[in-house]
Write an enzyme that holds these catalytic residues in place. Structure first.
Site, PDB file in Angstrom:
ATOM      1  N   HIS A  70     -29.087  36.785 -24.293  1.00 49.94           N
ATOM      2  CA  HIS A  70     -28.584  37.958 -23.570  1.00 49.94           C
ATOM      3  C   HIS A  70     -27.061  37.894 -23.489  1.00 49.94           C
ATOM      4  CE1 HIS A  70     -28.535  34.875 -20.442  1.00 49.94           C
ATOM      5  NE2 HIS A  70     -27.560  35.592 -19.893  1.00 49.94           N
ATOM      6  N   HIS A 119     -20.333  37.480 -24.524  1.00 51.83           N
ATOM      7  CA  HIS A 119     -20.849  36.584 -25.555  1.00 51.83           C
ATOM      8  C   HIS A 119     -22.353  36.403 -25.350  1.00 51.83           C
ATOM      9  CE1 HIS A 119     -20.304  33.989 -22.076  1.00 51.83           C
ATOM     10  NE2 HIS A 119     -21.275  33.246 -22.591  1.00 51.83           N
TER      11      HIS A 119
END
Length: 178
Positions: A37, A121
């Protein structure tokens, strides 16, 4: 107590691509599919009434759907030792705008604002002092990229810390709409 965070889930095709490159660093604890995620805001441990307030506040966030793409890899570290490997995403500015809106919603619930700089990220691996060097992995994957992919919702997750790894449960999904 409920340990919460807000994030985005890449589509299955992107997660499969990331899973396929997870190797080559001895001792790295690679993430599973369910763990992949992009964190938008870590909420932390909160009591049930505050968790419900956060869930309600997030329903008021308005933001249009996003298109992002994978963009390289990197590592986070402390004291000269890497502790995580990640895949980058771009463009940063749109994700930072969404992060700010979500942070503002969480702050309205009485929690402190996010103090760390936001770097969107996807964490690929966690590393401890026994993990081997990541130089080869970083060099081999430095050109990681993808075509743009659409994200049309964000998610409030509850994180359950386990002996080996954390597991994430979807609490609520929120559509991205203008």
């Amino acid at each position: 107590m409920h340990r919460l965070f807000v994030g985005l889930r890449p589509p299955a095709s992107i997660r499969e691509r990331l899973l396929a490159l997870m190797c080559g660093v001895p001792g790295a604890r690679w993430q599973s599919d369910e763990q992949l995620h992009i964190t938008l805001r870590f909420v932390g441990e909160v009591e049930r009434p505050l968790a419900e307030d956060v869930a309600l506040a997030l329903s008021g966030v308005r933001f249009p759907p996003l298109e992002i793409a994978l963009d390289g890899v990197g590592e986070f570290g402390s004291r000269g030792r890497p502790n995580a490997l990640w895949a980058g995403v771009r463009p940063h500015d749109r994700l930072a705008e969404l992060h700010k809106k979500i942070d503002q919603a969480v702050v309205r619930c009485g929690l402190p604002p996010e103090r760390r700089a936001y770097l969107p990220h996807i964490t690929l691996a966690r590393m401890n002092s026994r993990a081997g060097p990541a130089d080869r992995f970083l060099e081999a994957q430095s050109g990681l990229s993808s075509p743009p992919f659409a994200l049309d919702h964000f998610i409030l997750f509850e994180s359950h810390l386990g002996h080996e790894a954390a597991s994430y449960q979807v609490v609520e999904r929120y559509p991205l709409r203008g």
